[in-house]
Design a protein around this motif. Structure first.
Motif, PDB file in Angstrom:
ATOM      1  N   ARG A  50       0.814  -1.213   0.000  1.00 59.03           N
ATOM      2  CA  ARG A  50       0.000   0.000   0.000  1.00 59.03           C
ATOM      3  C   ARG A  50       0.848   1.263   0.000  1.00 59.03           C
ATOM      4  N   ALA A  51       2.015   1.214   0.642  1.00 53.73           N
ATOM      5  CA  ALA A  51       2.885   2.391   0.717  1.00 53.73           C
ATOM      6  C   ALA A  51       3.847   2.486  -0.457  1.00 53.73           C
ATOM      7  N   GLY A  52       3.956   1.382  -1.212  1.00 52.67           N
ATOM      8  CA  GLY A  52       4.872   1.383  -2.353  1.00 52.67           C
ATOM      9  C   GLY A  52       6.330   1.338  -1.963  1.00 52.67           C
ATOM     10  N   VAL A  53       6.625   0.616  -0.871  1.00 55.96           N
ATOM     11  CA  VAL A  53       8.008   0.473  -0.419  1.00 55.96           C
ATOM     12  C   VAL A  53       8.277  -1.005  -0.172  1.00 55.96           C
ATOM     13  N   SER A  54       9.503  -1.337   0.202  1.00 54.07           N
ATOM     14  CA  SER A  54       9.859  -2.731   0.458  1.00 54.07           C
ATOM     15  C   SER A  54       9.414  -3.172   1.852  1.00 54.07           C
ATOM     16  N   VAL A  55       9.290  -4.484   2.031  1.00 55.12           N
ATOM     17  CA  VAL A  55       8.959  -5.033   3.345  1.00 55.12           C
ATOM     18  C   VAL A  55      10.039  -4.673   4.355  1.00 55.12           C
ATOM     19  N   ALA A  56      11.290  -4.683   3.900  1.00 58.93           N
ATOM     20  CA  ALA A  56      12.405  -4.338   4.790  1.00 58.93           C
ATOM     21  C   ALA A  56      12.279  -2.904   5.304  1.00 58.93           C
ATOM     22  N   THR A  57      11.833  -1.999   4.422  1.00 63.98           N
ATOM     23  CA  THR A  57      11.657  -0.612   4.832  1.00 63.98           C
ATOM     24  C   THR A  57      10.560  -0.498   5.883  1.00 63.98           C
ATOM     25  N   VAL A  58       9.444  -1.206   5.651  1.00 61.58           N
ATOM     26  CA  VAL A  58       8.349  -1.189   6.624  1.00 61.58           C
ATOM     27  C   VAL A  58       8.818  -1.731   7.971  1.00 61.58           C
ATOM     28  N   SER A  59       9.542  -2.834   7.941  1.00 63.67           N
ATOM     29  CA  SER A  59      10.035  -3.438   9.170  1.00 63.67           C
ATOM     30  C   SER A  59      10.951  -2.487   9.923  1.00 63.67           C
ATOM     31  N   THR A  60      11.834  -1.820   9.186  1.00 59.81           N
ATOM     32  CA  THR A  60      12.775  -0.890   9.807  1.00 59.81           C
ATOM     33  C   THR A  60      12.048   0.288  10.440  1.00 59.81           C
ATOM     34  N   VAL A  61      11.064   0.837   9.741  1.00 57.61           N
ATOM     35  CA  VAL A  61      10.330   1.991  10.243  1.00 57.61           C
ATOM     36  C   VAL A  61       9.507   1.626  11.474  1.00 57.61           C
ATOM     37  N   LEU A  62       8.756   0.518  11.394  1.00 56.74           N
ATOM     38  CA  LEU A  62       7.856   0.170  12.485  1.00 56.74           C
ATOM     39  C   LEU A  62       8.574  -0.380  13.716  1.00 56.74           C
ATOM     40  N   SER A  63       9.841  -0.736  13.562  1.00 57.47           N
ATOM     41  CA  SER A  63      10.632  -1.150  14.723  1.00 57.47           C
ATOM     42  C   SER A  63      11.480  -0.002  15.247  1.00 57.47           C
ATOM     43  N   ASN A  64      11.216   1.209  14.711  1.00 56.90           N
ATOM     44  CA  ASN A  64      11.894   2.431  15.178  1.00 56.90           C
ATOM     45  C   ASN A  64      13.408   2.385  15.012  1.00 56.90           C
ATOM     46  N   LYS A  65      13.863   1.787  13.913  1.00 54.52           N
ATOM     47  CA  LYS A  65      15.293   1.715  13.635  1.00 54.52           C
ATOM     48  C   LYS A  65      15.679   2.518  12.404  1.00 54.52           C
ATOM     49  N   ALA A  66      14.750   3.364  11.925  1.00 56.82           N
ATOM     50  CA  ALA A  66      14.998   4.097  10.685  1.00 56.82           C
ATOM     51  C   ALA A  66      16.100   5.132  10.823  1.00 56.82           C
ATOM     52  N   GLY A  67      16.356   5.581  12.044  1.00 57.93           N
ATOM     53  CA  GLY A  67      17.372   6.603  12.221  1.00 57.93           C
ATOM     54  C   GLY A  67      18.721   6.077  12.654  1.00 57.93           C
ATOM     55  N   SER A  68      18.875   4.759  12.668  1.00 62.41           N
ATOM     56  CA  SER A  68      20.134   4.176  13.119  1.00 62.41           C
ATOM     57  C   SER A  68      20.635   3.169  12.094  1.00 62.41           C
ATOM     58  N   GLY A  69      21.869   2.779  12.246  1.00 58.50           N
ATOM     59  CA  GLY A  69      22.444   1.788  11.344  1.00 58.50           C
ATOM     60  C   GLY A  69      22.936   2.422  10.049  1.00 58.50           C
ATOM     61  N   LYS A  70      23.287   1.591   9.073  1.00 61.78           N
ATOM     62  CA  LYS A  70      23.859   2.081   7.820  1.00 61.78           C
ATOM     63  C   LYS A  70      22.799   2.544   6.838  1.00 61.78           C
ATOM     64  N   VAL A  71      21.588   1.988   6.933  1.00 64.16           N
ATOM     65  CA  VAL A  71      20.529   2.348   6.010  1.00 64.16           C
ATOM     66  C   VAL A  71      19.743   3.530   6.572  1.00 64.16           C
ATOM     67  N   ARG A  72      19.672   4.595   5.795  1.00 63.83           N
ATOM     68  CA  ARG A  72      18.934   5.777   6.218  1.00 63.83           C
ATOM     69  C   ARG A  72      17.660   5.888   5.390  1.00 63.83           C
ATOM     70  N   ILE A  73      16.566   6.182   6.047  1.00 61.64           N
ATOM     71  CA  ILE A  73      15.274   6.311   5.386  1.00 61.64           C
ATOM     72  C   ILE A  73      14.796   7.744   5.579  1.00 61.64           C
ATOM     73  N   SER A  74      14.297   8.344   4.523  1.00 58.33           N
ATOM     74  CA  SER A  74      13.892   9.746   4.579  1.00 58.33           C
ATOM     75  C   SER A  74      12.703   9.935   5.518  1.00 58.33           C
ATOM     76  N   ASP A  75      12.601  11.148   6.054  1.00 60.57           N
ATOM     77  CA  ASP A  75      11.470  11.462   6.928  1.00 60.57           C
ATOM     78  C   ASP A  75      10.147  11.307   6.187  1.00 60.57           C
ATOM     79  N   GLN A  76      10.141  11.654   4.910  1.00 60.00           N
ATOM     80  CA  GLN A  76       8.925  11.540   4.103  1.00 60.00           C
ATOM     81  C   GLN A  76       8.461  10.088   4.014  1.00 60.00           C
ATOM     82  N   THR A  77       9.403   9.181   3.797  1.00 55.42           N
ATOM     83  CA  THR A  77       9.056   7.761   3.706  1.00 55.42           C
ATOM     84  C   THR A  77       8.613   7.223   5.065  1.00 55.42           C
ATOM     85  N   ILE A  78       9.295   7.647   6.121  1.00 58.96           N
ATOM     86  CA  ILE A  78       8.922   7.205   7.476  1.00 58.96           C
ATOM     87  C   ILE A  78       7.484   7.592   7.782  1.00 58.96           C
TER      88      ILE A  78
END
Length: 331
Positions: free
Chosen positions: A15-43
């Motif tokens: 529904r969001a047009g993103v990968s499952v990995a991105t959803v998992s990262t965002v919903l586990s509150n890890k979007a701001g840490s680690g090597k993979v950075r996700i934009s605020d807009q996507t979050i």
């Protein structure tokens, strides 16, 4: 309500047009840490999609109290628990009271970080706050933090009361009731060498003393500083009123006055600090400056939820209020 079992990470990703990995990262509150950075807009997009789909992940928040013995600390904790339960259906884990010990605070923060908590609410010691500039890992070890009863800190929103204004309110109330000779009863607390008044160790009381002194100066008066209840009784002829700037100060002084045969408020007017059952039930009932503990807890709970939802909430500094009772005489 939609059954979470039918709403999967794949559903949200499609529904969001993103990968499952991105959803998992965002919903586990890890979007701001680690090597993979996700934009605020996507979050924000992922979170909105999850909410609209009815997806609910159980949130766990840690509460790290300094103590659970003061008049304002237990109401703050109770309000945090009630707000999180009633408004957000969140699990709360209560940590061991740190007694304002920096080593204990670091231990509790590290435990919360390792345990995968979504965030934490804590009342940090002033010693810990002074370490933050040199220890960014203290903040990064816990994904979301909210401080209570402290002034705003970089990157960490705070919910507190204006302690300087506490002193202003107390002094003005006594001045408005005709008192010209007014004392300030302090108590020992966290040591701070950079003090606005070297004779007062606790930073919170320093702020209260600053407001107290400023209000007296505006009225063309000066105040007396005392540290012990015994000193108040020994010097009671030197002033007609006193502001007890520590939670237990007013009730302790009232008891000592009763034992010494000093009439309150006829011989000595008293303004206390913080509100509690004992101040209301005392005779005379004690006028006091209230720090609005339940509101601090409610706002802290809402602030941590906002952080977990990816928002950037601002700090909140509440104004204290005077509760007038029977312990101040009008001259």
């Amino acid at each position: 309500m939609t059954d979470d079992a039918r709403i999967t990470l794949r559903t949200i990703a499609d529904r969001a047009g993103v990968s499952v990995a991105t959803v998992s990262t965002v919903l586990s509150n890890k979007a701001g840490s680690g090597k993979v950075r996700i934009s605020d807009q996507t979050i924000q997009k992922v979170r909105r999609t999850a909410r609209s789909a009815g997806y609910r992940r159980q949130i766990v928040i840690g509460l790290i109290p300094a103590r659970l013995s003061e008049a304002n600390e237990i109401p703050v904790a109770q309000s945090i628990i009630q707000t999180l339960r009633e408004e957000h259906d969140v699990h709360l884990a209560l940590g061991v009271p740190t007694q304002a010990n920096p080593e204990s605070e670091l231990t509790e923060l590290a435990l919360i970080g390792r345990s995968g908590f979504d965030g934490a609410i804590m009342e940090p010691s002033f010693a810990l706050l002074r370490q933050l500039a040199d220890r960014p890992d203290i903040i990064s070890s816990c994904t979301n933090l909210v401080f209570i009863n402290r002034y705003p800190v970089d990157e960490v929103p705070c919910v507190t009361v204006d302690h300087r204004q506490c002193g202003v309110i107390a002094a003005r109330h006594l001045i408005d009731n005709g008192h010209a000779r007014i004392a300030f009863l302090a108590d020992h607390g966290d040591s701070d060498p950079a003090s606005c008044c070297p004779a007062i160790e606790c930073e919170v009381q320093q702020n209260r003393y600053q407001g107290f002194s400023e209000a007296l100066a505006e009225a063309g008066r000066t105040g007396e500083l005392v540290h012990e209840v015994e000193d108040v009784l020994a010097r009671r002829g030197e002033f007609t009123a006193i502001y007890c700037a520590h939670t237990r100060g007013a009730t302790a002084l009232l008891s000592a006055c009763w034992q010494a045969g000093v009439s309150v408020p006829a011989a000595l007017s008293i303004v206390g600090q913080d509100d509690e059952f004992t101040k209301e039930m005392a005779r005379p009932a004690l006028t006091t400056v209230d720090v609005r503990a339940p509101e601090v807890g409610q706002l802290a709970a809402r602030t941590i939820i906002a952080r977990i939802d990816g928002e950037k909430p601002k700090s909140t500094v509440l104004s204290p209020r005077l509760i007038e009772r029977e312990s101040v005489r009008h001259l």
